[in-house]
Design a protein around this motif. Structure first.
Motif, PDB file in Angstrom:
ATOM      1  N   VAL A 177      51.138  -6.680  -3.060  1.00 11.03           N
ATOM      2  CA  VAL A 177      52.510  -6.500  -2.584  1.00 11.03           C
ATOM      3  C   VAL A 177      52.595  -5.254  -1.702  1.00 11.03           C
ATOM      4  N   LYS A 178      53.174  -5.400  -0.520  1.00  9.91           N
ATOM      5  CA  LYS A 178      53.285  -4.285   0.423  1.00  9.91           C
ATOM      6  C   LYS A 178      54.732  -3.890   0.737  1.00  9.91           C
ATOM      7  N   PHE A 179      55.682  -4.780   0.468  1.00 15.00           N
ATOM      8  CA  PHE A 179      57.076  -4.570   0.870  1.00 15.00           C
ATOM      9  C   PHE A 179      57.140  -4.217   2.354  1.00 15.00           C
ATOM     10  N   ALA A 180      56.377  -4.964   3.132  1.00 14.33           N
ATOM     11  CA  ALA A 180      56.250  -4.647   4.560  1.00 14.33           C
ATOM     12  C   ALA A 180      57.475  -5.051   5.370  1.00 14.33           C
ATOM     13  N   ASP A 181      57.970  -6.267   5.130  1.00 16.18           N
ATOM     14  CA  ASP A 181      59.073  -6.771   5.941  1.00 16.18           C
ATOM     15  C   ASP A 181      59.684  -7.989   5.264  1.00 16.18           C
ATOM     16  N   LEU A 193      58.283  -4.690 -10.047  1.00 15.46           N
ATOM     17  CA  LEU A 193      57.566  -3.575  -9.434  1.00 15.46           C
ATOM     18  C   LEU A 193      58.510  -2.795  -8.527  1.00 15.46           C
ATOM     19  N   GLY A 194      59.305  -3.505  -7.740  1.00 18.77           N
ATOM     20  CA  GLY A 194      60.236  -2.856  -6.828  1.00 18.77           C
ATOM     21  C   GLY A 194      61.204  -1.925  -7.534  1.00 18.77           C
ATOM     22  N   GLN A 195      61.665  -2.319  -8.712  1.00 16.66           N
ATOM     23  CA  GLN A 195      62.608  -1.478  -9.445  1.00 16.66           C
ATOM     24  C   GLN A 195      61.963  -0.160  -9.896  1.00 16.66           C
ATOM     25  N   VAL A 196      60.724  -0.237 -10.368  1.00 13.15           N
ATOM     26  CA  VAL A 196      60.023   0.984 -10.767  1.00 13.15           C
ATOM     27  C   VAL A 196      59.775   1.871  -9.551  1.00 13.15           C
ATOM     28  N   LEU A 197      59.362   1.268  -8.448  1.00 16.34           N
ATOM     29  CA  LEU A 197      59.105   2.031  -7.223  1.00 16.34           C
ATOM     30  C   LEU A 197      60.351   2.777  -6.766  1.00 16.34           C
ATOM     31  N   LEU A 198      61.507   2.109  -6.795  1.00 13.56           N
ATOM     32  CA  LEU A 198      62.738   2.748  -6.341  1.00 13.56           C
ATOM     33  C   LEU A 198      63.159   3.883  -7.265  1.00 13.56           C
ATOM     34  N   ALA A 199      63.005   3.691  -8.564  1.00 14.91           N
ATOM     35  CA  ALA A 199      63.354   4.766  -9.502  1.00 14.91           C
ATOM     36  C   ALA A 199      62.539   6.018  -9.207  1.00 14.91           C
ATOM     37  N   LEU A 246      53.765   3.292  -1.329  1.00 13.68           N
ATOM     38  CA  LEU A 246      54.415   2.013  -1.632  1.00 13.68           C
ATOM     39  C   LEU A 246      55.850   2.242  -2.106  1.00 13.68           C
ATOM     40  N   GLN A 247      56.064   3.312  -2.829  1.00 14.78           N
ATOM     41  CA  GLN A 247      57.431   3.653  -3.241  1.00 14.78           C
ATOM     42  C   GLN A 247      58.321   3.827  -2.018  1.00 14.78           C
ATOM     43  N   GLU A 248      57.812   4.553  -1.030  1.00 17.63           N
ATOM     44  CA  GLU A 248      58.604   4.802   0.174  1.00 17.63           C
ATOM     45  C   GLU A 248      58.776   3.542   1.012  1.00 17.63           C
ATOM     46  N   GLN A 249      57.750   2.695   1.027  1.00 23.00           N
ATOM     47  CA  GLN A 249      57.863   1.456   1.793  1.00 23.00           C
ATOM     48  C   GLN A 249      58.894   0.524   1.166  1.00 23.00           C
ATOM     49  N   CYS A 250      58.953   0.493  -0.146  1.00 23.04           N
ATOM     50  CA  CYS A 250      59.966  -0.319  -0.824  1.00 23.04           C
ATOM     51  C   CYS A 250      61.362   0.200  -0.513  1.00 23.04           C
ATOM     52  N   LEU A 251      61.532   1.518  -0.541  1.00 25.11           N
ATOM     53  CA  LEU A 251      62.821   2.108  -0.195  1.00 25.11           C
ATOM     54  C   LEU A 251      63.167   1.835   1.266  1.00 25.11           C
ATOM     55  N   ARG A 252      62.178   1.965   2.138  1.00 23.14           N
ATOM     56  CA  ARG A 252      62.412   1.727   3.568  1.00 23.14           C
ATOM     57  C   ARG A 252      62.879   0.286   3.813  1.00 23.14           C
ATOM     58  N   VAL A 295      67.693   7.356   4.245  1.00 20.62           N
ATOM     59  CA  VAL A 295      66.538   8.065   4.787  1.00 20.62           C
ATOM     60  C   VAL A 295      65.909   7.265   5.907  1.00 20.62           C
ATOM     61  N   TYR A 296      65.945   5.942   5.796  1.00 24.62           N
ATOM     62  CA  TYR A 296      65.191   5.101   6.737  1.00 24.62           C
ATOM     63  C   TYR A 296      66.058   4.196   7.609  1.00 24.62           C
ATOM     64  N   ALA A 297      67.331   4.113   7.363  1.00 26.61           N
ATOM     65  CA  ALA A 297      68.183   3.183   8.122  1.00 26.61           C
ATOM     66  C   ALA A 297      69.272   3.938   8.898  1.00 26.61           C
TER      67      ALA A 297
END
Length: 293
Positions: free
Chosen positions: A133-137, A156-162, A267-273, A291-293
């Motif tokens: 998983v990359k959360f690329a696009d 996974l995304g929820q943990v990354l965002l936390a 990956l945490q930052e990519q998920c947030l982005r 931060v990214y939008a």
């Protein structure tokens, strides 16, 4: 999803009713025998519709002056691939994207509330088959990777965002202050007997029904045991005393390590982005700092 609890000194098996699989009015009826439901305000939110989610979030932000805990508990389980009216994989939109928008819209209220918490209801499934998983696009998100993997990816995304939000707190982003509330905590409820396995039955047919029937006797009661990690995260004084920020809590009140993927700051930052940019694309100018939008 919103709690206003002051302590963790109650027994879920006695003090709250079984609300699993119930709609708002059914849930209210189930709660009547436990006390005065006039103290509860129920609001319908449709997480598969980002604009309706945004309207509800904005109304809450205008009406609520104190928010002790926001528990992001809504979710699609292991189930078939669908796209929302916004053209996004429904698992990702419901479990991650829409709830992130709700949380960020309510963040100013959380910041003003002493010792407030945000609880992400994740799962141990964040560890399973998520290595690629990359959360690329959006193209990646809208790939049908199978019923189980669609679910695992969002956990996974929820943990990354936390974890990402805690790091940005240390940098004073989003109006947050280091070592101050809200505390961001991901939790795992354990194997809980709710209506979610019905989604697996739909996804896997006869095999799904056989599998669910085999494991259901070993699943926990959602109100007696399954809610305990989230309740601990949302209400326990130990969260503040031990500075449990960006941690992952499993039954029963145990802080434990996350997967190597979940620890990956990139990956945490990519998920947030991806989360911020998709929300901006679908909703336009967002009513909070990004931060990214």
């Amino acid at each position: 999803m919103v709690l206003g609890l002051g302590s963790n000194k109650f027994d879920p098996s006695k003090d709250i009713g079984d609300l699993s699989g119930k709609h708002i009015h059914e849930a209210e009826e189930a709660l009547q025998k436990y006390g005065d439901i006039s103290r509860i305000t129920s609001i319908q939110i449709e997480l598969e519709d980002l604009r309706q989610t945004a309207e509800v979030a904005q109304k809450l932000a205008s009406d609520v002056t104190r928010l002790d805990a926001l528990v992001l508990n809504a979710g699609l389980g292991v189930g078939v691939y669908n796209e929302t009216k916004d053209g996004i994989d429904s698992h990702y939109q419901v479990n991650v994207l829409a709830q992130h928008h709700l949380m960020m819209t309510l963040l100013p209220v959380l910041i003003k509330t002493p010792e407030s918490r945000v609880v992400f209801q994740s799962s141990e499934f964040h560890r399973i088959n998520t290595g690629s998983v990359k959360f690329a696009d959006l193209a990646e998100i809208n790939q049908d990777v199978g019923a189980a993997n669609l679910y695992n990816r969002t956990k996974l995304g929820q943990v990354l965002l936390a974890k990402s939000l805690v790091r940005h707190k240390q940098q004073s982003h989003y109006g947050l202050s280091p070592s101050a509330a809200p505390y961001f905590i991901a939790t795992h409820p354990g194997g809980v007997s709710t209506d979610q396995p019905k989604q697996a039955e739909e996804a896997f047919g006869t095999l799904g029904k056989i599998g669910v029937a085999a494991v259901r006797p070993f699943m926990k009661d959602p109100t007696d045991e399954g809610c305990r990690p989230a309740l601990f995260a949302a209400t326990s004084e130990d969260v503040v005393k031990e500075n449990l920020d960006g941690v992952y809590v499993i039954p029963d009140r145990k802080v434990t390590d996350v997967s190597s993927n979940a620890k990956d700051e990139g990956l945490q930052e990519q998920c947030l982005r991806l989360t911020e940019t998709l929300l901006a694309e679908k909703l336009g100018k967002l009513p909070y700092q990004t931060v990214y939008a």
